[in-house]
Design an enzyme around this catalytic site. Structure first.
Site, PDB file in Angstrom:
ATOM      1  N   VAL A 104      76.076   2.017 -35.417  1.00 39.62           N
ATOM      2  CA  VAL A 104      74.805   2.163 -34.588  1.00 39.62           C
ATOM      3  C   VAL A 104      75.136   2.642 -33.125  1.00 39.62           C
ATOM      4  O   VAL A 104      73.989   2.913 -32.519  1.00 39.62           O
ATOM      5  CB  VAL A 104      74.200   0.838 -34.448  1.00 39.62           C
ATOM      6  N   HIS A 120      72.772   2.670 -40.788  1.00 38.41           N
ATOM      7  CA  HIS A 120      72.041   1.151 -40.364  1.00 38.41           C
ATOM      8  C   HIS A 120      71.229   1.331 -39.005  1.00 38.41           C
ATOM      9  O   HIS A 120      71.083   0.413 -38.532  1.00 38.41           O
ATOM     10  CB  HIS A 120      73.510   0.241 -39.946  1.00 38.41           C
ATOM     11  N   CYS A 150      51.103   3.100 -30.141  1.00 39.77           N
ATOM     12  CA  CYS A 150      49.797   2.215 -30.199  1.00 39.77           C
ATOM     13  C   CYS A 150      49.554   1.106 -29.270  1.00 39.77           C
ATOM     14  O   CYS A 150      48.771   0.293 -29.460  1.00 39.77           O
ATOM     15  CB  CYS A 150      50.044   1.665 -31.766  1.00 39.77           C
ATOM     16  N   GLY A 186      87.916   2.826 -41.098  1.00 43.17           N
ATOM     17  CA  GLY A 186      87.530   1.557 -40.302  1.00 43.17           C
ATOM     18  C   GLY A 186      86.081   0.869 -40.782  1.00 43.17           C
ATOM     19  O   GLY A 186      85.645   0.307 -40.269  1.00 43.17           O
TER      20      GLY A 186
HETATM   21  P1  NAD Z   1      74.801  -7.343 -47.632  1.00 41.39           P
HETATM   22  O1  NAD Z   1      75.074  -8.044 -48.898  1.00 41.39           O
HETATM   23  O2  NAD Z   1      74.912  -5.740 -47.745  1.00 41.39           O
HETATM   24  O3  NAD Z   1      75.960  -7.771 -46.593  1.00 41.39           O
HETATM   25  C1  NAD Z   1      76.244  -8.970 -46.644  1.00 41.39           C
HETATM   26  C2  NAD Z   1      77.520  -9.056 -45.985  1.00 41.39           C
HETATM   27  O4  NAD Z   1      77.360  -9.724 -44.566  1.00 41.39           O
HETATM   28  C3  NAD Z   1      78.481  -9.822 -46.783  1.00 41.39           C
HETATM   29  O5  NAD Z   1      79.408  -8.871 -47.616  1.00 41.39           O
HETATM   30  C4  NAD Z   1      79.279 -10.696 -45.696  1.00 41.39           C
HETATM   31  O6  NAD Z   1      80.249  -9.952 -45.732  1.00 41.39           O
HETATM   32  C5  NAD Z   1      78.438 -10.504 -44.504  1.00 41.39           C
HETATM   33  N1  NAD Z   1      77.844 -11.854 -44.219  1.00 41.39           N
HETATM   34  C6  NAD Z   1      76.740 -12.474 -44.693  1.00 41.39           C
HETATM   35  N2  NAD Z   1      76.857 -13.681 -44.225  1.00 41.39           N
HETATM   36  C7  NAD Z   1      77.549 -13.710 -43.066  1.00 41.39           C
HETATM   37  C8  NAD Z   1      77.903 -14.722 -42.362  1.00 41.39           C
HETATM   38  N3  NAD Z   1      77.213 -15.745 -41.943  1.00 41.39           N
HETATM   39  N4  NAD Z   1      78.910 -14.558 -41.509  1.00 41.39           N
HETATM   40  C9  NAD Z   1      79.553 -13.340 -41.485  1.00 41.39           C
HETATM   41  N5  NAD Z   1      79.085 -12.222 -42.211  1.00 41.39           N
HETATM   42  C10 NAD Z   1      78.377 -12.414 -43.355  1.00 41.39           C
HETATM   43  O7  NAD Z   1      73.833  -7.617 -46.846  1.00 41.39           O
HETATM   44  P2  NAD Z   1      72.424  -7.641 -47.648  1.00 41.39           P
HETATM   45  O8  NAD Z   1      71.179  -8.529 -47.067  1.00 41.39           O
HETATM   46  O9  NAD Z   1      72.311  -7.482 -48.995  1.00 41.39           O
HETATM   47  O10 NAD Z   1      71.931  -6.219 -46.936  1.00 41.39           O
HETATM   48  C11 NAD Z   1      71.008  -5.241 -47.624  1.00 41.39           C
HETATM   49  C12 NAD Z   1      71.029  -4.113 -46.689  1.00 41.39           C
HETATM   50  O11 NAD Z   1      71.038  -4.517 -45.321  1.00 41.39           O
HETATM   51  C13 NAD Z   1      72.220  -3.111 -46.867  1.00 41.39           C
HETATM   52  O12 NAD Z   1      71.525  -2.062 -47.478  1.00 41.39           O
HETATM   53  C14 NAD Z   1      72.854  -2.900 -45.552  1.00 41.39           C
HETATM   54  O13 NAD Z   1      72.988  -1.524 -45.550  1.00 41.39           O
HETATM   55  C15 NAD Z   1      71.925  -3.619 -44.622  1.00 41.39           C
HETATM   56  N6  NAD Z   1      72.797  -4.314 -43.453  1.00 41.39           N
HETATM   57  C16 NAD Z   1      72.499  -3.898 -42.246  1.00 41.39           C
HETATM   58  C17 NAD Z   1      73.104  -4.724 -41.437  1.00 41.39           C
HETATM   59  C18 NAD Z   1      73.064  -4.333 -40.097  1.00 41.39           C
HETATM   60  O14 NAD Z   1      73.431  -5.276 -38.914  1.00 41.39           O
HETATM   61  N7  NAD Z   1      72.503  -3.359 -39.352  1.00 41.39           N
HETATM   62  C19 NAD Z   1      74.091  -5.607 -42.003  1.00 41.39           C
HETATM   63  C20 NAD Z   1      74.317  -5.632 -43.081  1.00 41.39           C
HETATM   64  C21 NAD Z   1      73.460  -5.187 -44.077  1.00 41.39           C
HETATM   65  N1  APR Z   2      91.528   1.704 -36.576  1.00 41.51           N
HETATM   66  C1  APR Z   2      91.049   1.561 -38.209  1.00 41.51           C
HETATM   67  N2  APR Z   2      90.392   0.469 -38.693  1.00 41.51           N
HETATM   68  C2  APR Z   2      90.142  -0.486 -37.763  1.00 41.51           C
HETATM   69  C3  APR Z   2      90.622  -0.526 -36.410  1.00 41.51           C
HETATM   70  C4  APR Z   2      91.150   0.623 -36.002  1.00 41.51           C
HETATM   71  N3  APR Z   2      91.747   0.487 -34.908  1.00 41.51           N
HETATM   72  N4  APR Z   2      90.260  -1.858 -36.034  1.00 41.51           N
HETATM   73  C5  APR Z   2      89.673  -2.426 -37.124  1.00 41.51           C
HETATM   74  N5  APR Z   2      89.606  -1.699 -38.211  1.00 41.51           N
HETATM   75  C6  APR Z   2      89.101  -2.002 -39.487  1.00 41.51           C
HETATM   76  C7  APR Z   2      89.203  -3.547 -39.984  1.00 41.51           C
HETATM   77  O1  APR Z   2      90.266  -3.630 -40.850  1.00 41.51           O
HETATM   78  C8  APR Z   2      88.077  -3.624 -40.872  1.00 41.51           C
HETATM   79  O2  APR Z   2      88.267  -3.110 -42.336  1.00 41.51           O
HETATM   80  O3  APR Z   2      87.719  -1.745 -39.373  1.00 41.51           O
HETATM   81  C9  APR Z   2      87.016  -2.652 -40.292  1.00 41.51           C
HETATM   82  C10 APR Z   2      85.823  -3.434 -39.447  1.00 41.51           C
HETATM   83  O4  APR Z   2      85.096  -4.133 -40.620  1.00 41.51           O
HETATM   84  P1  APR Z   2      83.669  -4.769 -40.243  1.00 41.51           P
HETATM   85  O5  APR Z   2      84.097  -5.551 -38.810  1.00 41.51           O
HETATM   86  O6  APR Z   2      83.340  -5.586 -41.357  1.00 41.51           O
HETATM   87  O7  APR Z   2      83.033  -3.406 -39.759  1.00 41.51           O
HETATM   88  P2  APR Z   2      81.860  -2.610 -40.937  1.00 41.51           P
HETATM   89  O8  APR Z   2      82.897  -2.523 -42.187  1.00 41.51           O
HETATM   90  O9  APR Z   2      81.558  -1.546 -40.238  1.00 41.51           O
HETATM   91  O10 APR Z   2      80.897  -3.533 -41.146  1.00 41.51           O
HETATM   92  C11 APR Z   2      79.824  -2.966 -42.057  1.00 41.51           C
HETATM   93  O11 APR Z   2      78.388  -4.896 -41.870  1.00 41.51           O
HETATM   94  O12 APR Z   2      77.285  -6.486 -40.340  1.00 41.51           O
HETATM   95  C12 APR Z   2      77.362  -5.138 -40.809  1.00 41.51           C
HETATM   96  O13 APR Z   2      75.773  -3.690 -40.011  1.00 41.51           O
HETATM   97  C13 APR Z   2      76.907  -4.181 -40.008  1.00 41.51           C
HETATM   98  O14 APR Z   2      77.521  -1.977 -40.216  1.00 41.51           O
HETATM   99  C14 APR Z   2      78.129  -2.967 -40.323  1.00 41.51           C
HETATM  100  C15 APR Z   2      78.350  -3.448 -41.615  1.00 41.51           C
END
Ligand code: NAD
Ligand code: APR
Length: 247
Positions: A104, A120, A150, A186
């Site tokens: 984001v 996201h 609004c 990442g």
């Molecule tokens: P999801 O299943 O897509 O993601 C849930 C993930 O969040 C899990 O795989 C786990 O890794 C993590 N998670 C869940 N509870 C957690 C906790 N207490 N602590 C740490 N990690 C935790 O979630 P969803 O509700 O099915 O998402 C549906 C949609 O929401 C997806 O399409 C996704 O694009 C969107 N989304 C947005 C965000 C955001 O912060 N912008 C985050 C996740 C999902």
């Molecule tokens: N270079 C490459 N990869 C890295 C580095 C780095 N310097 N540092 C961390 N990583 C990797 C980690 O190994 C991990 O696989 O980046 C990834 C970060 O994972 P998350 O913290 O889960 O982030 P992300 O995969 O973007 O999460 C997906 O979850 O909570 C939601 O909306 C949120 O968009 C996010 C989504």
């Protein structure tokens, strides 16, 4: 740095369309925290409180504070060599390199990338929960921030929360069907639908490459995995692709 090609990297000259998925890891070396690494955001905040519609309904001030802090951090951060490498690739290959990000922050755009698809949402966006109007977010938003259209006081960060549907999915699925090369940088592969993109791309014939400091939860879906920091791996990979194209 270790390269663990499970299949010989596809001849890059055969590549016409590249789709790149980025996750929090590409912004980690710009100082922006990831979610699930050691000390990640979800180890310090309960995502149910700050990243769900229910959490926002319960305590909008807490959610605004969370995103105001992330917006300030993102504004103070700078694009790193990985963001810049992807922008360089786009410059050499106009219209053929699409970036789909779960992030984001706006570091891709500030590195010079264009047409970035934010699945996201974006910290720099504000959304009115009453009328759907979108506008550039102020530095800090509060529950009383009025909608410019609004005038309702139901402004929220323009972020897709858990349980909500991500943006641009039809475009993304079209891109994955036409990609010759899919690269994830990442991304932990723990959140759907982004976690399934490598499977979708491979099914359509794309070569799938993962750049990460550690293997993601969906590493088996990739033909090739390179382990190391994005600021080292992404520039090397872009040089490799451009060299093979004679750029
Ligand atoms: P999801 O299943 O897509 O993601 C849930 C993930 O969040 C899990 O795989 C786990 O890794 C993590 N998670 C869940 N509870 C957690 C906790 N207490 N602590 C740490 N990690 C935790 O979630 P969803 O509700 O099915 O998402 C549906 C949609 O929401 C997806 O399409 C996704 O694009 C969107 N989304 C947005 C965000 C955001 O912060 N912008 C985050 C996740 C999902
Ligand atoms: N270079 C490459 N990869 C890295 C580095 C780095 N310097 N540092 C961390 N990583 C990797 C980690 O190994 C991990 O696989 O980046 C990834 C970060 O994972 P998350 O913290 O889960 O982030 P992300 O995969 O973007 O999460 C997906 O979850 O909570 C939601 O909306 C949120 O968009 C996010 C989504």
């Amino acid at each position: 740095l270790t390269a663990t090609p499970s299949a010989a990297p596809q001849e890059h000259t055969a590549i016409e369309t590249i789709v790149i998925l980025t996750g929090a890891g590409i912004s980690a070396e710009s100082g922006l925290g990831t979610f699930r690494d050691k000390n990640g955001l979800w180890t310090r905040y309960d995502l149910n409180e700050v990243a769900t519609p229910e959490g926002f309904a319960r305590n909008p001030a807490l959610v605004h504070d969370f995103y105001n802090a992330r917006r300030a951090n993102a504004r103070a951060a700078h694009p790193n060599a990985a963001h810049e490498a992807l922008a360089r690739l786009q410059r050499h290959w106009p219209g053929k390199v699409r970036i789909v990000t779960q992030n984001v922050d706006d570091l891709h755009e500030r590195a010079g990338s264009s047409d970035v698809l934010h699945m996201h949402g974006a910290l720099e966006g504000a959304l009115c929960a009453a009328c759907g109007h979108r506008w550039p977010a102020p530095a800090a938003m509060h529950p009383a921030t009025p909608c410019p259209t609004c005038h309702a006081r139901q402004a929220r960060p323009d972020i897709v929360w858990f349980g909500e549907y991500p943006h641009h999915m039809e475009t993304v699925w079209d891109l994955l069907r036409s990609a010759d090369l899919f690269v994830a940088i990442g991304s932990s592969g723990t959140v759907y639908p982004a976690a399934a993109f490598a499977q979708d791309a491979a099914r359509a014939g794309a070569h799938c490459l993962e750049l990460n400091t550690e293997a993601s939860a969906v590493a088996p879906d990739f033909h090739e995995i390179r382990l190391g920091p994005a600021t080292q791996l992404a520039p090397l990979w872009v040089d490799e692709v451009l060299d093979r194209r004679g750029c």
